[in-house]
Design a protein around this motif. Structure first.
Motif, mmCIF file in Angstrom:
data_model
loop_
_atom_site.group_PDB
_atom_site.id
_atom_site.type_symbol
_atom_site.label_atom_id
_atom_site.label_comp_id
_atom_site.label_asym_id
_atom_site.label_seq_id
_atom_site.Cartn_x
_atom_site.Cartn_y
_atom_site.Cartn_z
ATOM 1 N N GLU A 47 77.483 -11.337 -31.074
ATOM 2 C CA GLU A 47 78.767 -11.782 -30.529
ATOM 3 C C GLU A 47 79.937 -11.213 -31.324
ATOM 4 O O GLU A 47 80.913 -11.900 -31.590
ATOM 5 N N SER A 48 79.851 -9.945 -31.659
ATOM 6 C CA SER A 48 80.873 -9.305 -32.491
ATOM 7 C C SER A 48 82.079 -8.808 -31.708
ATOM 8 O O SER A 48 83.090 -8.440 -32.298
ATOM 9 N N LEU A 49 81.988 -8.773 -30.386
ATOM 10 C CA LEU A 49 83.080 -8.250 -29.567
ATOM 11 C C LEU A 49 83.804 -9.356 -28.811
ATOM 12 O O LEU A 49 83.169 -10.286 -28.308
ATOM 13 N N THR A 50 85.131 -9.241 -28.737
ATOM 14 C CA THR A 50 85.934 -10.114 -27.882
ATOM 15 C C THR A 50 86.847 -9.215 -27.058
ATOM 16 O O THR A 50 87.459 -8.289 -27.584
ATOM 17 N N LEU A 51 86.933 -9.491 -25.752
ATOM 18 C CA LEU A 51 87.631 -8.619 -24.827
ATOM 19 C C LEU A 51 88.621 -9.388 -23.965
ATOM 20 O O LEU A 51 88.366 -10.523 -23.584
ATOM 21 N N TRP A 52 89.745 -8.757 -23.660
ATOM 22 C CA TRP A 52 90.759 -9.344 -22.787
ATOM 23 C C TRP A 52 91.115 -8.345 -21.689
ATOM 24 O O TRP A 52 91.344 -7.165 -21.976
ATOM 25 N N VAL A 53 91.189 -8.805 -20.429
ATOM 26 C CA VAL A 53 91.660 -7.958 -19.330
ATOM 27 C C VAL A 53 92.765 -8.693 -18.587
ATOM 28 O O VAL A 53 92.816 -9.927 -18.577
ATOM 29 N N SER A 54 93.645 -7.946 -17.953
ATOM 30 C CA SER A 54 94.785 -8.550 -17.272
ATOM 31 C C SER A 54 94.320 -9.414 -16.103
ATOM 32 O O SER A 54 93.470 -9.007 -15.316
ATOM 33 N N ASN A 55 94.902 -10.603 -15.987
ATOM 34 C CA ASN A 55 94.577 -11.494 -14.879
ATOM 35 C C ASN A 55 95.534 -11.215 -13.716
ATOM 36 O O ASN A 55 96.369 -12.028 -13.341
ATOM 37 N N PRO A 114 91.901 -3.330 -18.914
ATOM 38 C CA PRO A 114 91.721 -3.795 -20.289
ATOM 39 C C PRO A 114 93.048 -3.821 -21.042
ATOM 40 O O PRO A 114 93.843 -2.893 -20.944
ATOM 41 N N ILE A 115 93.259 -4.902 -21.769
ATOM 42 C CA ILE A 115 94.483 -5.069 -22.543
ATOM 43 C C ILE A 115 94.201 -5.006 -24.044
ATOM 44 O O ILE A 115 94.930 -4.371 -24.797
ATOM 45 N N ARG A 116 93.116 -5.636 -24.472
ATOM 46 C CA ARG A 116 92.806 -5.671 -25.912
ATOM 47 C C ARG A 116 91.315 -5.857 -26.132
ATOM 48 O O ARG A 116 90.620 -6.478 -25.328
ATOM 49 N N ILE A 117 90.825 -5.291 -27.251
ATOM 50 C CA ILE A 117 89.466 -5.526 -27.703
ATOM 51 C C ILE A 117 89.484 -5.697 -29.217
ATOM 52 O O ILE A 117 90.257 -5.034 -29.914
ATOM 53 N N LYS A 118 88.686 -6.626 -29.690
ATOM 54 C CA LYS A 118 88.485 -6.792 -31.127
ATOM 55 C C LYS A 118 86.993 -6.760 -31.406
ATOM 56 O O LYS A 118 86.204 -7.347 -30.657
ATOM 57 N N ALA A 119 86.616 -6.081 -32.482
ATOM 58 C CA ALA A 119 85.202 -5.968 -32.819
ATOM 59 C C ALA A 119 85.011 -6.059 -34.329
ATOM 60 O O ALA A 119 85.746 -5.427 -35.093
ATOM 61 N N ASP A 120 84.039 -6.866 -34.746
ATOM 62 C CA ASP A 120 83.612 -6.912 -36.143
ATOM 63 C C ASP A 120 82.448 -5.948 -36.297
ATOM 64 O O ASP A 120 81.364 -6.167 -35.744
ATOM 65 N N LEU A 121 82.685 -4.873 -37.046
ATOM 66 C CA LEU A 121 81.662 -3.860 -37.237
ATOM 67 C C LEU A 121 80.862 -4.140 -38.502
ATOM 68 O O LEU A 121 81.201 -5.020 -39.295
#
Length: 258
Positions: A213-221, A227-234
């Motif tokens: 569960e290292s990725l979090t994603l946001w897309v425009s509603n 896609p608007i933003r992505i965060k990832a713990d590598l």
């Protein structure tokens, strides 16, 4: 930052769930700025065009990612992904992956044959070929993104539930991709505040990601579901990607006006 920039963006776009008609059109172009720590590490783009593959009407999407500036000194990334998928049924017909990530390279092509229910993967670097059994619902990394953008409405989503689908884009074979819906969230962007749908894809932990569960994603509603933003713990550090430019959207980009 060892994970392909375009793979991250491909997963990012996979969160898109929209009205049951195309949420995109030929000419759509998206640009993302990738941050690695305090560095503006790289840029990535996705460009969509209408074409024909032999006699088949297809969309051709090209994703490119490249490190820039100081980040290129520490870690060089130069990636290209391409997908040719049916303009009317969204089935992938050809997928190309050509990457160079700090000396880790791949050069492969996948051709999908639905009459034989087979996909042939050609590993050009190692001069090998693989055959995989497929069904009519399989997607490659990029075609899946556009399929999901037009497949689901917000009414189809329930917080905590997951979208599942078969995917093939590497010599590991077909696997089931899972994406959990986390709800709505308003985030600040260079364009203003944007209401987004928030998702979490389940990824393989190990060489690249710390855990599943290292990725979090946001897309425009909105009707585009871009896609608007992505965060990832590598495995080493963290990475963030933000929408930095767009053109040729099918629908108006919805921004909250204060």
């Amino acid at each position: 930052m060892k994970k392909s920039v375009v793979i991250l963006l491909g997963l990012f776009v996979l969160t898109a769930s929209a009205q049951k008609k195309p949420a995109y059109k030929s000419g759509e172009w998206l640009k993302f700025r990738i941050h690695y720590g305090i560095l503006n590490a790289s840029f990535a783009t996705l460009k969509l065009e209408s074409k024909k593959l032999d006699t088949i009407p297809v969309y051709h999407v090209v994703g490119k990612g490249k490190t820039t500036g100081l980040a290129r000194i520490f870690f060089k990334v130069d990636d290209t992904y391409e997908s040719y998928f049916g303009r009317y049924d969204n089935k992938p017909h050809k997928f190309i992956r050509k990457i160079d990530e700090g000396g880790y390279t791949k050069d492969m092509e996948i051709n999908f044959d639905y009459s034989e229910q087979k996909a042939q993967l050609i590993d050009k670097k190692n001069k090998k070929e693989f055959d995989f059994d497929i069904n009519n619902k399989v997607q490659d990394l990029l075609s899946a993104a556009y399929y999901l953008r037009s497949k689901y409405t917000l009414d189809d989503l329930t917080i905590g539930d997951s979208i599942k689908m078969d995917m093939l884009y590497d010599d590991d074979g077909v696997y089931q991709f899972k994406l959990k819906y986390l709800g709505k969230e308003i985030i600040k962007t260079k364009y203003g505040k944007v209401e987004c749908l928030k998702f979490r894809p389940y990824v393989q932990s190990g060489r690249v990601f710390k855990e599943q569960e290292s990725l979090t994603l946001w897309v425009s509603n909105d009707l585009n579901k871009i896609p608007i933003r992505i965060k990832a713990d590598l495995a080493v550090g963290a990475i963030k990607a933000d929408l930095d430019g767009y053109n040729g959207l099918k629908n108006q980009f919805k921004i909250i006006m204060d």
